[in-house]
Design a protein around this motif. Structure first.
Motif, mmCIF file in Angstrom:
data_model
loop_
_atom_site.group_PDB
_atom_site.id
_atom_site.type_symbol
_atom_site.label_atom_id
_atom_site.label_comp_id
_atom_site.label_asym_id
_atom_site.label_seq_id
_atom_site.Cartn_x
_atom_site.Cartn_y
_atom_site.Cartn_z
ATOM 1 N N ASP A 297 -28.690 -48.605 2.276
ATOM 2 C CA ASP A 297 -28.273 -47.963 3.387
ATOM 3 C C ASP A 297 -27.747 -49.208 4.311
ATOM 4 O O ASP A 297 -26.649 -49.023 5.073
ATOM 5 N N ARG A 298 -28.649 -50.518 4.185
ATOM 6 C CA ARG A 298 -27.935 -51.435 5.152
ATOM 7 C C ARG A 298 -26.885 -51.727 4.649
ATOM 8 O O ARG A 298 -25.498 -52.299 5.605
ATOM 9 N N THR A 301 -23.864 -49.564 5.730
ATOM 10 C CA THR A 301 -23.679 -49.505 6.962
ATOM 11 C C THR A 301 -22.620 -50.511 7.298
ATOM 12 O O THR A 301 -21.665 -50.604 8.103
ATOM 13 N N ARG A 302 -22.908 -51.700 6.751
ATOM 14 C CA ARG A 302 -21.954 -52.732 6.879
ATOM 15 C C ARG A 302 -20.666 -52.550 6.358
ATOM 16 O O ARG A 302 -19.582 -53.085 6.861
ATOM 17 N N ASN A 304 -19.041 -49.671 6.036
ATOM 18 C CA ASN A 304 -18.430 -48.517 6.882
ATOM 19 C C ASN A 304 -18.194 -49.056 8.161
ATOM 20 O O ASN A 304 -16.901 -49.003 8.709
ATOM 21 N N GLY A 305 -18.905 -50.422 8.778
ATOM 22 C CA GLY A 305 -18.528 -51.075 9.909
ATOM 23 C C GLY A 305 -17.161 -51.944 9.572
ATOM 24 O O GLY A 305 -16.473 -51.909 10.555
#
Length: 473
Positions: A297-298, A301-302, A304-305
């Motif tokens: 997930d980390r 998230t990166r 998608n950022g």
């Protein structure tokens, strides 16, 4: 110490290092036959446990194509071991070197001897090949090995630890498991050589820690590896190869193409061609059995950022390939970004995922300049059949390795060195370069019974002056 243990404090790995070094000094360098036997045992156990390895990797990833694991991890390791076994006699053979005429009669040679104990720090993205190929190279060079795998692949680590424990005593090969604190302590141990594969940011810390003991390092880091596509090159050919290199293991490959440079006249056609190539490779979209998820997930998230930052700053973001149904959260759809500007994070950060920024160029010189304005990459890819243009790119850029008219396959060439340059890494392994990297090249001069250099000993006189006038003419 008689068994492989999981360590939680820096003291225990230090004791293990001392034990391995003591046995190394006691037993000396293993013979050619002993090294080949160890490599053969490693090869055999990997093949015998293929399914267990595929399952373990899949478990740690959440979902990773078993074919990708066998192709990229097992075949790569087994092929590398086969190369070492076949060529080890040649690698170990002393090399005769030239002797200056005034030093004759005499002989000079280089002998390659083991360094001692090699530390290996492996990453999560290829937890088998990036752990076991350095280990196999170290064994071929006659060394003992301490392996620190990533804490993010516990299932694979447990399997590797068990398999290696069946083959080798802990005084020869040992696995040190633990979190980032254990990794930091591991990198500070006084190894005879340390191999690290991972990010540039962590590579800085590893090199700093190793430098306190003057430990030489091999760093395989990464960076933004470019693709340059020659104007009017057949785009279906280029796109198929780029999809393979970019999306294998979900883009989480250190030598994956990070961005593409396409001639401005070919941009629209390339985007359509790449879209079609993704759809062909993954007919069920991101839910395809062969499509690998983002690792955790980390990282999702990166990624998608990066997309959101690019959108906010004016980039065009386009998902490609088939949409698919019932897509798992971490099965990120392949994406292309155009209109990328220098203030976007995606223009500078290593992506490590299924996102491909596409830039345009007008001349080949412009494309070369674009590459050279960035840190030197671990890999570079060029699509084009013009020999002069190929030569111009090869001469005009500096990168770790290059594949022409393909992607990532330079790593599968066992007789080529593999490594980075500048910010993408230090040193290389694979091939004879790997053997030599983990060996000490000991220069040996054997002076004959008579040597003209004896005429240049005190007390000096006219003869010495005449000899020097000839030597230094």
């Amino acid at each position: 110490m008689t068994d492989n243990s999981t360590f939680s404090s820096p003291i225990e790995p230090a004791q293990l290092l001392a034990a391995q070094r003591a046995v190394f000094h006691q037993k000396g360098a293993p013979t050619l036959d002993e090294r080949r036997a160890d490599l053969s045992k490693l090869r055999k156990i990997l093949i015998a446990n293929r399914r267990q390895i595929e399952t373990a990797v899949n478990t740690d990833f959440g979902h990773r194509s078993r074919h990708e694991t066998s192709i990229m991890e097992l075949a790569g390791t087994v092929g590398g071991i086969d190369y070492l076994i076949k060529n080890l006699r040649r690698m170990m053979r002393p090399e005769k070197r030239h002797v200056a005429i005034h030093m004759r009669i005499g002989s000079a040679r280089v002998e390659y001897q083991p360094l001692g104990v090699i530390g290996v720090m492996a990453p999560w993205n290829y937890p088998v090949v990036l752990a076991l190929m350095p280990l196999a190279t170290a064994i071929a060079a006659g060394n003992r090995v301490m392996l620190k795998p990533s804490e993010f692949t516990p299932t694979v680590n447990a399997l590797i630890e068990r398999l290696l424990g069946e083959l080798f005593p802990v005084e020869q090969v040992a696995v040190v498991n633990g979190d980032a604190a254990v990794g930091a302590a591991f990198s500070a141990l006084p190894f005879d050589h340390l191999i690290f594969t991972g990010s540039t940011a962590v590579g800085h810390k590893v090199m700093e820690a190793a430098s306190k003991n003057l430990v030489p390092v091999t760093l395989e880091l990464g960076g933004k590896s470019p693709i340059i596509i020659e104007k009017n090159h057949p785009l279906d050919h280029a796109s198929a190869g780029i999809v393979f290199g970019k999306l294998v293991s979900g883009g989480q490959t250190c030598i994956a193409p990070d961005y593409a440079l396409v001639h401005e006249d070919d941009l629209a056609a390339f985007l359509d061609s790449y879209d079609a190539a993704v759809a062909s490779a993954y007919p069920d979209g991101p839910s395809s059995e062969d499509y690998t998820w983002v690792f955790n997930d980390r990282h999702l998230t990166r990624l998608n950022g990066l997309l959101e930052d690019a959108r906010t700053k004016g980039a065009s973001v386009r998902e490609v390939g088939r949409q698919g149904k019932n897509i798992p959260t971490r099965a990120m759809r392949p994406t292309v970004i155009t209109d990328v500007t220098n203030d976007m994070n995606v223009a500078h950060e290593e992506i490590f995922g299924p996102i491909l920024p596409v830039f345009t160029y007008r001349t080949l010189d412009e494309a070369i300049t674009f590459v050279n304005e960035r840190p030197r990459p671990l890999a570079l890819y060029y699509y084009g059949h013009d020999n002069a243009a190929q030569r111009k790119v090869l001469d005009g850029t500096t990168s770790g390795n290059v594949t022409i008219n393909g992607t990532i396959m330079h790593i599968a060439q066992d007789d080529l060195p593999f490594g980075g340059v500048g910010a993408s890494g230090i040193g290389a392994y694979h091939g004879i370069e790997g053997f030599r990297r983990l060996s000490h090249a000991k220069g040996i001069f054997v002076q004959g019974r008579w040597n003209s250099i004896t005429l240049l000993r005190a007390p000096f006189g006219k003869l010495a002056d005449r000899i020097l006038s000839v030597v230094l003419r």
